[in-house]
Design a protein around this motif. Structure first.
Motif, PDB file in Angstrom:
ATOM      1  N   LEU A   1       0.827  -1.201   0.000  1.00 17.61           N
ATOM      2  CA  LEU A   1       0.000   0.000   0.000  1.00 17.61           C
ATOM      3  C   LEU A   1       0.866   1.258   0.000  1.00 17.61           C
ATOM      4  CD1 LEU A   1      -2.919   0.921   0.038  1.00 17.61           C
ATOM      5  CD2 LEU A   1      -2.902   0.757   2.523  1.00 17.61           C
ATOM      6  N   TYR A   2       1.914   1.242   0.795  1.00 21.43           N
ATOM      7  CA  TYR A   2       2.813   2.401   0.848  1.00 21.43           C
ATOM      8  C   TYR A   2       3.523   2.616  -0.489  1.00 21.43           C
ATOM      9  CZ  TYR A   2       7.159   4.908   1.693  1.00 21.43           C
ATOM     10  OH  TYR A   2       8.225   5.777   1.598  1.00 21.43           O
ATOM     11  N   SER A   3       3.959   1.530  -1.140  1.00 17.48           N
ATOM     12  CA  SER A   3       4.671   1.671  -2.410  1.00 17.48           C
ATOM     13  C   SER A   3       3.791   2.315  -3.480  1.00 17.48           C
ATOM     14  CB  SER A   3       5.163   0.304  -2.892  1.00 17.48           C
ATOM     15  OG  SER A   3       4.064  -0.552  -3.182  1.00 17.48           O
ATOM     16  N   VAL A   4       2.481   2.022  -3.458  1.00 14.15           N
ATOM     17  CA  VAL A   4       1.567   2.642  -4.420  1.00 14.15           C
ATOM     18  C   VAL A   4       1.284   4.087  -4.037  1.00 14.15           C
ATOM     19  CG1 VAL A   4      -0.784   2.570  -5.346  1.00 14.15           C
ATOM     20  CG2 VAL A   4       0.531   0.461  -5.104  1.00 14.15           C
ATOM     21  N   MET A   5       1.021   4.337  -2.746  1.00 13.10           N
ATOM     22  CA  MET A   5       0.726   5.703  -2.306  1.00 13.10           C
ATOM     23  C   MET A   5       1.918   6.626  -2.513  1.00 13.10           C
ATOM     24  SD  MET A   5      -1.440   5.224   1.222  1.00 13.10           S
ATOM     25  CE  MET A   5      -3.165   4.731   1.204  1.00 13.10           C
ATOM     26  N   ARG A   6       3.114   6.102  -2.386  1.00 12.18           N
ATOM     27  CA  ARG A   6       4.314   6.916  -2.558  1.00 12.18           C
ATOM     28  C   ARG A   6       4.406   7.469  -3.972  1.00 12.18           C
ATOM     29  NH1 ARG A   6       7.641  10.277  -0.054  1.00 12.18           N
ATOM     30  NH2 ARG A   6       9.810  10.088  -0.724  1.00 12.18           N
ATOM     31  N   ALA A   7       3.840   6.729  -4.949  1.00 13.62           N
ATOM     32  CA  ALA A   7       3.927   7.145  -6.349  1.00 13.62           C
ATOM     33  C   ALA A   7       2.792   8.071  -6.765  1.00 13.62           C
ATOM     34  CB  ALA A   7       3.933   5.908  -7.248  1.00 13.62           C
ATOM     35  N   ILE A   8       1.809   8.313  -5.895  1.00 12.23           N
ATOM     36  CA  ILE A   8       0.686   9.185  -6.233  1.00 12.23           C
ATOM     37  C   ILE A   8       1.135  10.637  -6.146  1.00 12.23           C
ATOM     38  CG2 ILE A   8      -1.634   9.915  -5.581  1.00 12.23           C
ATOM     39  CD1 ILE A   8      -2.158   7.136  -4.529  1.00 12.23           C
ATOM     40  N   ASP A   9       0.847  11.389  -7.184  1.00 16.91           N
ATOM     41  CA  ASP A   9       1.211  12.814  -7.221  1.00 16.91           C
ATOM     42  C   ASP A   9       0.167  13.605  -6.434  1.00 16.91           C
ATOM     43  OD1 ASP A   9       2.085  15.333  -7.747  1.00 16.91           O
ATOM     44  OD2 ASP A   9       2.166  15.104  -9.931  1.00 16.91           O
ATOM     45  N   LEU A  10       0.555  14.133  -5.281  1.00  9.21           N
ATOM     46  CA  LEU A  10      -0.377  14.878  -4.438  1.00  9.21           C
ATOM     47  C   LEU A  10      -0.788  16.216  -5.045  1.00  9.21           C
ATOM     48  CD1 LEU A  10       1.158  14.214  -0.897  1.00  9.21           C
ATOM     49  CD2 LEU A  10      -0.751  13.053  -2.000  1.00  9.21           C
ATOM     50  N   ARG A  11      -0.101  16.639  -6.092  1.00  8.14           N
ATOM     51  CA  ARG A  11      -0.503  17.870  -6.747  1.00  8.14           C
ATOM     52  C   ARG A  11      -1.863  17.742  -7.407  1.00  8.14           C
ATOM     53  NH1 ARG A  11       4.755  18.999 -10.312  1.00  8.14           N
ATOM     54  NH2 ARG A  11       4.394  16.764 -10.660  1.00  8.14           N
ATOM     55  N   LEU A  12      -2.284  16.494  -7.694  1.00 13.15           N
ATOM     56  CA  LEU A  12      -3.628  16.282  -8.236  1.00 13.15           C
ATOM     57  C   LEU A  12      -4.685  16.703  -7.221  1.00 13.15           C
ATOM     58  CD1 LEU A  12      -3.075  12.755  -9.843  1.00 13.15           C
ATOM     59  CD2 LEU A  12      -3.249  14.942 -11.043  1.00 13.15           C
ATOM     60  N   ILE A  13      -4.435  16.370  -5.947  1.00  9.86           N
ATOM     61  CA  ILE A  13      -5.372  16.766  -4.897  1.00  9.86           C
ATOM     62  C   ILE A  13      -5.379  18.279  -4.733  1.00  9.86           C
ATOM     63  CG2 ILE A  13      -6.037  16.373  -2.498  1.00  9.86           C
ATOM     64  CD1 ILE A  13      -6.074  13.848  -4.152  1.00  9.86           C
ATOM     65  N   GLN A  14      -4.195  18.871  -4.769  1.00  5.09           N
ATOM     66  CA  GLN A  14      -4.101  20.322  -4.641  1.00  5.09           C
ATOM     67  C   GLN A  14      -4.797  21.031  -5.805  1.00  5.09           C
ATOM     68  OE1 GLN A  14       0.087  21.063  -4.363  1.00  5.09           O
ATOM     69  NE2 GLN A  14       0.302  20.082  -2.344  1.00  5.09           N
ATOM     70  N   ALA A  15      -4.656  20.494  -7.005  1.00  5.00           N
ATOM     71  CA  ALA A  15      -5.300  21.094  -8.166  1.00  5.00           C
ATOM     72  C   ALA A  15      -6.817  21.006  -8.053  1.00  5.00           C
ATOM     73  CB  ALA A  15      -4.833  20.403  -9.446  1.00  5.00           C
ATOM     74  N   ALA A  16      -7.310  19.843  -7.604  1.00  4.81           N
ATOM     75  CA  ALA A  16      -8.755  19.696  -7.442  1.00  4.81           C
ATOM     76  C   ALA A  16      -9.275  20.642  -6.366  1.00  4.81           C
ATOM     77  CB  ALA A  16      -9.089  18.246  -7.094  1.00  4.81           C
ATOM     78  N   GLY A  17      -8.511  20.792  -5.280  1.00  8.00           N
ATOM     79  CA  GLY A  17      -8.924  21.702  -4.222  1.00  8.00           C
ATOM     80  C   GLY A  17      -8.934  23.151  -4.683  1.00  8.00           C
ATOM     81  N   SER A  18      -7.958  23.524  -5.529  1.00 10.12           N
ATOM     82  CA  SER A  18      -7.918  24.894  -6.028  1.00 10.12           C
ATOM     83  C   SER A  18      -9.074  25.201  -6.959  1.00 10.12           C
ATOM     84  CB  SER A  18      -6.592  25.136  -6.759  1.00 10.12           C
ATOM     85  OG  SER A  18      -6.517  24.325  -7.930  1.00 10.12           O
ATOM     86  N   LEU A  19      -9.689  24.148  -7.519  1.00  5.70           N
ATOM     87  CA  LEU A  19     -10.846  24.325  -8.398  1.00  5.70           C
ATOM     88  C   LEU A  19     -12.166  24.252  -7.635  1.00  5.70           C
ATOM     89  CD1 LEU A  19      -9.664  22.204 -11.468  1.00  5.70           C
ATOM     90  CD2 LEU A  19      -9.734  24.700 -11.267  1.00  5.70           C
TER      91      LEU A  19
END
Length: 283
Positions: free
Chosen positions: A166-184
């Motif tokens: 689970l950690y190996s997959v989460m480590r590869a997720i780009d958190l900027r996607l969450i930030q971009a969605a939040g900014s919208l």
């Protein structure tokens, strides 16, 4: 000489290099498995007698169902407990991440037998947990020799095997996607369920599959922490093979557990593949 000849030779060399590994695998895995399957049909006499006995005995079917039930609950608890921990590991700083990883790996380096005996001390009627509960003014809780106690012990042992994929997959997720969605203007909860959770599903499925399969064959922990009401099929197999010396019935139990496991995975595979494709990681 054609243009594809070098590729063909390279593939042949690669295939030859795998022959020793395949031979070892066949020797240590397939050969013993074949002997178990053969004995289930031939001991004490040729035929389907062992399987007729298994499916004709209500206790065996009850224990088989209980084995899958306990494995399911252990897997579910591992997913729920590992998900926030793995998320924290993927977002914190380097030093804190190292500390969190050590908290996972250090218990993993200790033998499962030792950890099971430690849970015997903690969960017994006069153990540490019940002393704390009674000191708080509550009645004693029966934890040892119950399915709850078995589940607790198995979760603690199998949790690292859920955390690392689970950690190996989460480590590869780009958190900027969450930030971009939040900014919208997207709500954080909506961002999680529509973006982060789908992207992390491959890790959930990988870890859950490992934990579930290993939980089905657990022996030491259910034996030490469980009782008659929490007996798993591995315990019955041990009794048939080592105590009663009935290799035929023990082999039949093993084959039934193996086939049931493969059948469950075959049924779950389409659902897992569909979720994996929806996450976008399978493209």
């Amino acid at each position: 000489m054609t243009q594809t000849d070098p590729d063909v030779r390279q593939r042949r060399r690669a295939l030859l290099m795998t022959v020793p590994a395949l031979a070892v695998l066949a020797l240590v895995l397939l050969l013993p498995l074949g002997i178990v399957v053969l004995r289930s049909f031939t001991v004490p006499e040729p035929g389907l007698g062992n399987y007729v006995w298994f499916f004709g005995t209500k206790v065996n079917l009850t224990v088989l169902l209980r084995t899958f039930t306990i494995a399911f609950w252990v897997t579910l608890v591992c997913v729920v407990a590992a998900y926030p921990y793995a998320f924290a590991m993927s977002v914190v700083g380097r030093r804190t991440r190292l500390l969190l990883v050590l908290c996972v790996l250090v218990p993993f380096w200790v033998s499962g037998v030792v950890r099971s005996f430690a849970w015997v001390i903690l969960l017994q009627d006069a153990g540490v947990i019940n002393r704390i509960v009674m000191a708080m003014g509550f009645e004693k809780i029966r934890l040892i020799r119950t399915q709850l106690g078995v589940t607790i012990g198995m979760v603690q042992i199998l949790l690292p095997l859920m955390l690392m994929p689970l950690y190996s997959v989460m480590r590869a997720i780009d958190l900027r996607l969450i930030q971009a969605a939040g900014s919208l203007g997207a709500h954080p909860v909506k961002c999680f369920f529509q973006i982060y959770l789908p992207l992390s599903l491959p890790g959930v499925f990988a870890g859950a599959t490992i934990v579930f399969i290993l939980a089905l064959g657990f022996y030491i922990t259910p034996l030490l922490l469980g009782g008659p009401s929490s007996t798993m099929l591995s315990t019955l197999i041990q009794q048939q093979v080592l105590s009663l010396l009935n290799w035929g019935r023990g082999g039949a139990m093993s084959v039934v557990l193996l086939v049931a496991t493969f059948a469950f995975l075959a049924l779950a595979a389409p659902v897992m593949k569909r979720k994996y494709d929806l996450s976008g990681s399978g493209k």
